[in-house]
Scaffold this active site. Structure first.
Site, PDB file in Angstrom:
ATOM      1  CE  LYS A 227     -31.359   5.638 -54.387  1.00  0.00           C
ATOM      2  NZ  LYS A 227     -32.357   6.679 -54.714  1.00  0.00           N
TER       3      LYS A 227
ATOM      4  CG  ASP B 284     -17.453  16.943 -61.510  1.00  0.00           C
ATOM      5  OD1 ASP B 284     -16.473  16.994 -60.744  1.00  0.00           O
ATOM      6  OD2 ASP B 284     -17.367  16.634 -62.720  1.00  0.00           O
TER       7      ASP B 284
ATOM      8  CE1 TYR C 232     -15.589   6.542 -57.593  1.00  0.00           C
ATOM      9  CE2 TYR C 232     -13.454   7.000 -58.557  1.00  0.00           C
ATOM     10  CZ  TYR C 232     -14.782   7.289 -58.423  1.00  0.00           C
ATOM     11  OH  TYR C 232     -15.312   8.345 -59.129  1.00  0.00           O
TER      12      TYR C 232
ATOM     13  CG  ASP D 271     -16.602  11.241 -59.372  1.00  0.00           C
ATOM     14  OD1 ASP D 271     -15.807  12.185 -59.509  1.00  0.00           O
ATOM     15  OD2 ASP D 271     -17.020  10.548 -60.320  1.00  0.00           O
TER      16      ASP D 271
ATOM     17  CG  ASP E 166     -32.668  10.254 -54.987  1.00  0.00           C
ATOM     18  OD1 ASP E 166     -32.322  10.313 -53.795  1.00  0.00           O
ATOM     19  OD2 ASP E 166     -33.686   9.615 -55.351  1.00  0.00           O
TER      20      ASP E 166
HETATM   21  C1  IPM Z   1     -12.158  13.151 -59.584  1.00  0.00           C
HETATM   22  C2  IPM Z   1     -12.104  12.513 -60.938  1.00  0.00           C
HETATM   23  C3  IPM Z   1     -11.592  11.089 -60.782  1.00  0.00           C
HETATM   24  C4  IPM Z   1     -12.547  10.349 -59.868  1.00  0.00           C
HETATM   25  C5  IPM Z   1     -11.389  10.371 -62.126  1.00  0.00           C
HETATM   26  C6  IPM Z   1     -10.422  11.106 -63.011  1.00  0.00           C
HETATM   27  C7  IPM Z   1     -10.972   8.951 -61.935  1.00  0.00           C
HETATM   28  O1  IPM Z   1     -13.341  12.541 -61.552  1.00  0.00           O
HETATM   29  O2  IPM Z   1     -11.094  13.348 -58.977  1.00  0.00           O
HETATM   30  O3  IPM Z   1     -13.265  13.474 -59.134  1.00  0.00           O
HETATM   31  O4  IPM Z   1     -13.552   9.835 -60.332  1.00  0.00           O
HETATM   32  O5  IPM Z   1     -12.285  10.317 -58.670  1.00  0.00           O
HETATM   33 MG    MG Z   2     -14.804  13.597 -60.470  1.00  0.00          MG
END
Ligand code: IPM
Ligand code: MG
Length: 300
Positions: A130, A190, A84, A186, A162
């Protein structure tokens, strides 16, 4: 980001960030606001709790046997380093980014995670990396175990990212605090967010302990449903709960907000988590119901 917004941010104690983005913006335009806040305020902790409310077990995509005794995980994601940093190059034939972890960056997030686990009476902390392939992960793992030696009361485990993705849906009940780097965090957060019934439920904090911090729901701006008054407000409400706990140090009020959300979920649902036996509520109705429930709880 307009200068005026930035001025307001840096003169605040904490920031609540709404979802942003509309189709047609240049690539990266919406993300740049989040990056600026995370980087310039050095918000190195991305705290992402994944808690499945009992009321929402029916909305979890996993079968009962995999939900087991329930899902209550906190992801502690490093929020300023790694890929990042956006160091790299791209041309028509080649593109690269540099994944750089520093000792300072690893130490502060891993220490935060251990303290978080201790404060929340967790007995285990999981590190995701990893290290079978990547140098930054080797450094990360070394530092994780150095810090672990100061917390003998906590069990530790290392899992490759993984394999972790698999275990997260196979035995989510076995995780408590999970600490990891920026990119892996990240992705796995999700995956975790969907386990609690809807992306609309997931909250997060971008934190620098003792300084201005920023709280935001994990979901995006969902332009396809904009203006319909059907979005789930709970991800935002639970982000406020995090703000009250982490920035304003009122853990009990935070707990009451969470309980008020649970009370409301037993009576009504927004469409993303609808249940045939309960009323389907609009965004505003859901917000009002939670606010009523909270008032009752705070009067007690
Ligand atoms: C998150 C989002 C961000 C990230 C994006 C929008 C840049 O996916 O907050 O997880 O990757 O950190
Ligand atoms: Mg994200």
């Amino acid at each position: 980001m307009p200068n005026k917004s930035w001025e307001i941010i840096i003169n605040s104690d904490a920031v609540l960030f709404g979802a942003i983005g509309i189709p047609g913006l240049p690539q990266g335009a919406a993300e740049s606001a989040i990056f600026k806040i995370r980087q310039e305020l050095d918000l190195y902790v991305n705290l992402r709790p994944i808690k499945l409310f009992d009321a929402l077990r029916d909305r979890c995509p996993l079968k009962e046997e995999f939900i087991g005794k329930g899902i209550d995980i906190t992801f502690v994601r490093e929020n300023t380093e790694g890929l990042y940093r956006k160091v790299g190059e791209i041309n028509d034939n080649e593109a690269h980014n540099i994944m750089k972890y520093t000792r300072k960056g690893c130490e502060r997030i891993i220490k935060y995670a251990f303290e978080y686990a201790k404060k929340n009476n967790h007995n285990k902390i999981t590190s995701v990396d990893k290290a079978n392939l990547l140098n930054p992960s080797l450094l990360w793992r070394k530092i994780f175990h150095e810090i672990a030696s100061d917390y003998p009361e906590l069990k530790t485990e290392d899992i490759y990212v993984d394999a972790f993705c698999q275990w997260l849906i196979r035995a989510p009940y076995s995780f408590q605090t999970v600490v990891t780097g920026n990119m892996f965090g990240d992705i796995i957060s999700d995956e975790g967010a969907f386990l609690i019934g809807s992306m609309g439920m997931a909250s997060s904090g971008n934190i620098h302990p003792g300084k201005i911090s920023m709280y935001e729901p994990i979901h995006g701006s969902a332009p396809d449903i904009a203006g319909n008054n059907i979005a789930n407000p709970i991800g935002t409400i639970l982000s406020v709960k995090l703000m009250i706990q982490e920035s304003f140090k009122h853990p009990n009020i935070g707990k009451e907000i969470e309980s008020a959300v649970e009370d409301a979920l037993n009576e009504g649902r927004t469409v993303d988590i609808k249940n045939p036996d309960l009323n389907t509520l609009s965004t505003k109705e859901m917000g009002s119901l939670i606010s009523e429930k909270l008032k009752i709880r705070l009067k007690k």
